[in-house]
Design a protein around this motif. Sequence first.
Motif: not given
Length: 171
Positions: A140-152
């Motif tokens: 869950r934490r990773l999904a949120s981080a990826i959603r907000d990750d400007r690198r991807v």
Amino acid sequence: MGLLVRLMGARRVLEIGTFTGYGSLALALALPPDGEVVALDVNADFAAIGQPFWRSAGVEEKIRLRIGPATESLDHLIADGEAGWFDYAFVDADKKSYEAYYERALVLVRTGGLIVLDNMLWHGSAADPDATDKQSVVLRRLASAIRDDRRVEATFLPIADGVVLARKRSG
């Protein structure tokens, strides 16, 4: 997986979590003759199950199997100068380490490359805010981080047990 590899024209594939080698086989079959899969797993016994199938399919030479903890293998790849060398990374290993795998895959995948993370729903519990088991919390934490990750740039596919596709941006 093979279709994504072919659509991208990938030549170098990283597989984090080989298990019995079915995914490695599919990835290797999708690659051009000079393509390579670097397959990582902690369990040599499970990986050995797929090796005869790699051989009979004629792709054994395309698969470089590394046995050991994936974070260590990934760190060795980075130290060996393979950063930015992979076109595609597939993550399907220890869920508790997905954040570490994602960060290292970002280093190893080239700009425009694709990181695919499997089992991101974790049987639905990763989407349940009341689920407190370690795997669900990490995913869950990773999904949120990826959603907000400007690198991807990323998307979530609610198929099977949930798949995230993250394409590495430039810069």
